[in-house]
Design an enzyme around this catalytic site. Structure first.
Site, PDB file in Angstrom:
ATOM      1  N   ASP A  11       0.868  -1.176   0.000  1.00  0.00           N
ATOM      2  CA  ASP A  11       0.000   0.000   0.000  1.00  0.00           C
ATOM      3  C   ASP A  11       0.905   1.225   0.000  1.00  0.00           C
ATOM      4  OD1 ASP A  11      -2.166   1.750   0.450  1.00  0.00           O
ATOM      5  OD2 ASP A  11      -3.205   0.193   1.585  1.00  0.00           O
TER       6      ASP A  11
ATOM      7  N   ASP B  55      -2.727   4.747  -2.361  1.00  0.00           N
ATOM      8  CA  ASP B  55      -3.714   5.344  -1.474  1.00  0.00           C
ATOM      9  C   ASP B  55      -4.087   6.761  -1.933  1.00  0.00           C
ATOM     10  OD1 ASP B  55      -4.971   5.110   1.297  1.00  0.00           O
ATOM     11  OD2 ASP B  55      -3.853   6.977   1.527  1.00  0.00           O
TER      12      ASP B  55
ATOM     13  N   GLU C 152      -6.461   4.173  -5.600  1.00  0.00           N
ATOM     14  CA  GLU C 152      -7.732   4.419  -4.924  1.00  0.00           C
ATOM     15  C   GLU C 152      -8.261   5.754  -5.420  1.00  0.00           C
ATOM     16  OE1 GLU C 152      -9.636   5.127  -0.490  1.00  0.00           O
ATOM     17  OE2 GLU C 152      -7.683   5.934  -1.001  1.00  0.00           O
TER      18      GLU C 152
ATOM     19  N   HIS D 181     -11.097  -2.082   3.884  1.00  0.00           N
ATOM     20  CA  HIS D 181     -10.946  -1.726   5.297  1.00  0.00           C
ATOM     21  C   HIS D 181     -11.637  -0.410   5.648  1.00  0.00           C
ATOM     22  CE1 HIS D 181      -8.103   0.607   3.083  1.00  0.00           C
ATOM     23  NE2 HIS D 181      -7.831   1.344   4.138  1.00  0.00           N
ATOM     24  N   ASP D 182     -12.211   0.259   4.656  1.00  0.00           N
ATOM     25  CA  ASP D 182     -12.877   1.540   4.915  1.00  0.00           C
ATOM     26  C   ASP D 182     -14.396   1.418   4.858  1.00  0.00           C
ATOM     27  OD1 ASP D 182     -10.453   2.928   5.097  1.00  0.00           O
ATOM     28  OD2 ASP D 182     -10.398   3.323   2.942  1.00  0.00           O
TER      29      ASP D 182
HETATM   30  C1  GLC Z   1      -7.458   5.945   2.133  1.00  0.00           C
HETATM   31  C2  GLC Z   1      -7.360   4.728   3.025  1.00  0.00           C
HETATM   32  C3  GLC Z   1      -7.897   5.074   4.381  1.00  0.00           C
HETATM   33  C4  GLC Z   1      -7.062   6.196   4.950  1.00  0.00           C
HETATM   34  C5  GLC Z   1      -6.966   7.371   3.994  1.00  0.00           C
HETATM   35  C6  GLC Z   1      -5.824   8.255   4.371  1.00  0.00           C
HETATM   36  O1  GLC Z   1      -8.755   6.318   1.902  1.00  0.00           O
HETATM   37  O2  GLC Z   1      -8.011   3.655   2.440  1.00  0.00           O
HETATM   38  O3  GLC Z   1      -7.936   3.991   5.255  1.00  0.00           O
HETATM   39  O4  GLC Z   1      -7.598   6.631   6.158  1.00  0.00           O
HETATM   40  O5  GLC Z   1      -6.714   6.983   2.674  1.00  0.00           O
HETATM   41  O6  GLC Z   1      -4.619   7.622   4.118  1.00  0.00           O
END
Ligand code: GLC
Length: 540
Positions: free
Chosen positions: A100, A196, A239, A313-314
Site C-alpha cells: 500500500d 492510497d 484508490e 478496510h474503509d
Molecule cells: C485511504 C485509506 C484510508 C485512509 C486514507 C488516508 O482512503 O483507504 O484507510 O484513512 O486513505 O490515508
C-alpha cells in the site's frame, strides 16, 4: 485489448488488514508472521495476490496510513527479516505481495515533516503545503483541513487527519523520493502497489481543486516511467472515486499511468448523496446497483480493465449493507460473492468476506477506534450538533470503518484463534462468533466452501466468460427490480447469470435455465421461483 494478459488481470487478490488478520505473538495486534502462518489458507482459497494494508513505521493514528518511515517495518508487525520471509513464502505459493503506497501525505512524525517545521528555509518545507492564513477547507474526517504550527506561524494542509500532512507533489524532488520508495519495494520482489488516495496528489487549493488536479496525469506517467515500468508486470491500482471517463484517463494502457483504479460507485450505494454521506445511510437502490454495474462493465470493455470489489478496510461489511446478515446471511453472502466473481476484471476480496462476516454492531461509542468515526462524531454531534448521538450511532453501526477492522475469526478457541488470549487492539465481533474458518471448512455448505467453488469456476474452462466477455443485461426478463439477469457473451455463446438481490420470492422465466448446464447456484435444487437471494449461473 492486449494480447498477453498481465498476472493481475486474471487474478483474485485478497486484502489483508495486518493489525486484524492473525496475531502470532499474542500482543493483541496482527503481524507479518501471522500472515505467513495463513498463506496456505489463502492458497487453498485460490488467492493469487495479497494487497497488504500499510506495514511501514507509523505512529498508527490512522492504522499505518500515516507513515513515518517508508523504508522500515512497524515493530508492531515484525521486522524487515519477517517481511523478506513473507515474500519468500508467498512466492513459493505463487502469491504476489502488493504494497500500500501512501504517498498523498506522511505522518507528521516523518523526518521530512520534522525538518519542514523546524526551518522554513529547509528544502523539506516545500515537501508540504503551508499557508500563512487558513481558508475554510474541511478535512474529510471532519473539522478544518488546516493545522497551526506555532514554530512557523503557519498552517499545513491535511485532507485527512491532522496527523497526516499532505505532500506537495508540485515539487520534483518529492516526486523523485516517491519513485525511490517504489523501487525499494519492487527491488525486493513486491508485485506492485495499491496507491492510497492517489487522485488527491495534484491539487490547486487556491482554485478549490482538491482532487484530479491539473498535473495528475503528468505525475502518474512520470512515476510509471521512473519506477513501475522499470520492472516486469507491476500492478499499480489507485484508490479513487472516478467517473468512467476519468478512470479511462488514468488506466488506458497506452497512457502508461496506472494499471487499474478502484471505482466506489458500486460499493457506496448506501451512502447518502445529500447529507452526511455514509453516516446517514440509505437503502441500496437495486435499480441503481444494476445500472452502475452495467455501466462500468460496458464502459471499460476493450479500453481498460475493471476492478471488482464490494469490501475493503474503509467500508462496512457487504453482507450487512447489500445482503441480509440476519435471516439470509449465508444465501446473501453467497449471492454477493457470485455477483462479484461473475464480473469482468480483477477481483479484490477483503479478509473475512469469504466467510460472510457481518458488521459487529457496536452500540457503544467507546468501542470505536477509527480516527474518522471519532473525529466526525466530535465535529457533527458534539461541536456542531447537526446530528443526534443516536442518529450518528446508526451511521456508525452500518458504515464506521471499524466494522471491517475487527480481528479475523479463525476457529472456536479464545479470541476466535486471532491470538492466544491477549485483548485484541479492537473488540472481537461477538455478534458473529460462530462464523469462523474452522466451522466453515467443516461444512460443505458454508460460505467459505462456496467461495472456493466460485474461484475454481472462474479460473476453469469457462474462464473467458467470467473474466472478459461482453456484458449484456437482459432487462426484458427481469420481472422485478430485485431481479438481475445478465449474460457474459463470447461470439455466439454465453454464460447467463440470474440473481435475486432481495428476500422476496420472484417469478421468473424458467426456460432461461431449463435443460442448461448449471455451473453454480447457492441453492441445492432449482425451483419454479427465484427464492431469497438465489443465484444461478448456467451455460447457454
Ligand atoms: C485511504 C485509506 C484510508 C485512509 C486514507 C488516508 O482512503 O483507504 O484507510 O484513512 O486513505 O490515508
Amino acid at each position: 485489448m492486449v494480447n498477453k494478459r498481465k498476472w493481475w488481470q486474471e487474478a483474485v487478490l485478497y486484502q489483508i488488514y495486518p493489525r486484524s488478520f492473525k496475531d502470532s505473538n499474542n500482543d493483541g495486534n496482527g503481524d507479518i508472521n501471522g500472515i505467513i502462518e495463513k498463506l496456505d489458507y489463502l492458497k487453498d482459497l485460490g488467492v493469487d495476490g495479497i494487497w497488504l494494508s500499510p506495514i511501514y513505521a507509523s505512529p498508527m493514528e490512522d492504522n499505518g496510513y500515516d507513515v513515518s518511515n517508508y523504508f522500515e517495518i512497524n515493530p508492531l508487525f515484525g521486522t524487515m527479516e519477517d517481511f523478506d520471509n513473507l515474500l519468500v513464502e508467498a512466492k513459493k505459493r505463487n502469491i504476489k505481495i502488493v504494497m500500500d503506497l501512501v504517498c498523498n501525505h506522511t505522518s507528521i512524525e516523518h523526518e521530512w515533516f520534522k525538518k519542514a517545521i523546524s526551518d522554513k528555509n529547509s528544502k523539506y518545507h516545500d515537501f508540504y503545503i503551508f499557508k500563512d492564513q487558513p481558508d475554510d477547507k474541511k478535512s474529510s474526517f471532519g473539522g478544518s483541513a488546516w493545522c497551526y504550527v506555532p514554530e512557523l506561524n503557519q498552517y499545513y494542509y491535511h485532507y485527512f487527519d491532522k496527523s497526516q500532512a499532505d505532500l506537495n507533489w508540485a515539487n520534483p524532488e518529492l516526486r523523485k523520493e516517491v519513485a525511490n520508495i517504489c523501487k525499494f519495494w519492487l527491488d525486493k520482489g513486491c508485485g506492485g502497489f495499491r496507491l492510497d488516495a492517489i487522485e488527491l496528489i495534484s491539487k490547486d487549493l487556491e482554485k478549490n481543486i482538491i482532487a484530479n488536479g491539473p498535473h495528475i496525469h503528468k505525475y502518474l506517467h512520470e512515476l510509471n516511467q521512473n519506477a513501475f515500468a522499470l520492472y516486469d508486470d507491476v500492478l499499480s491500482v489507485g484508490e479513487g472515486w472516478p467517473t468512467i471517463d476519468i478512470c479511462l484517463d488514468y488506466t488506458r494502457p497506452e497512457r502508461k499511468e496506472l494499471s487499474l483504479i478502484f471505482e466506489f460507485e458500486t460499493a457506496t450505494l448506501d451512502w447518502n448523496p445529500k447529507e452526511f454521506g455514509k453516516y446517514k445511510p440509505i437503502p441500496v437502490d437495486h435499480s441503481k446497483l444494476k445500472d452502475v454495474i452495467k455501466n462500468w462493465q460496458q464502459g471499460l470493455k476493450d479500453k481498460s480493465w475493471n476492478v471488482v470489489f464490494l469490501e475493503n478496510h474503509d467500508l462496512g461489511r457487504s453482507v450487512t449493507r447489500y445482503g441480509n446478515d440476519n435471516k439470509y446471511l449465508s444465501e446473501s453472502a453467497k449471492m454477493l460473492g457470485t455477483l462479484l466473481l461473475s464480473l469482468n476484471g480483477t477481483i479484490f476480496l477483503y479478509q473475512g468476506e469469504e466467510l460472510g462476516m457481518p458488521n459487529p454492531y457496536f452500540y457503544d461509542l467507546d468501542i470505536y477506534d477509527d480516527v474518522d468515526s471519532k473525529t466526525m462524531y466530535q465535529d457533527v454531534v458534539v461541536k456542531n450538533k447537526l446530528m443526534s448521538h443516536d442518529e450518528f450511532m446508526n451511521g456508525l453501526i452500518k458504515n464506521s470503518r471499524d466494522n471491517a477492522r475487527t480481528p479475523m475469526h479463525w476457529d472456536n478457541s479464545i479470541n476466535n484463534g486471532f491470538n492466544e488470549g491477549h485483548m485484541p487492539w479492537l473488540h472481537m465481533n461477538e455478534h458473529a462468533k460462530d462464523i469462523n474458518v474452522e466451522n466453515q471448512q467443516n461444512d460443505d455448505n458454508s460460505v467459505l466452501n462456496y467461495y472456493k467453488k466460485l474461484i475454481t469456476l472462474r479460473k476453469g474452462n469457462y474462464k473467458e466468460y467470467f473474466i472478459n466477455a461482453e456484458f449484456e443485461r437482459i432487462e426484458e426478463k427481469e420481472t422485478n427490480e430485485d431481479m438481475f439477469i445478465f449474460k457474459k457473451v463470447i461470439n455466439n455463446s454465453a454464460i447467463l447469470v440470474i440473481l435475486n438481490l432481495g428476500e422476496n420470492e420472484l417469478e421468473f422465466d424458467n426456460s432461461l435455465i431449463n435443460n442448461k448446464e448449471i455451473l453454480i447456484s447457492n441453492y441445492k435444487n432449482t425451483s419454479a421461483k427465484l427464492r431469497a437471494y438465489e443465484v444461478i449461473i448456467v451455460k447457454e
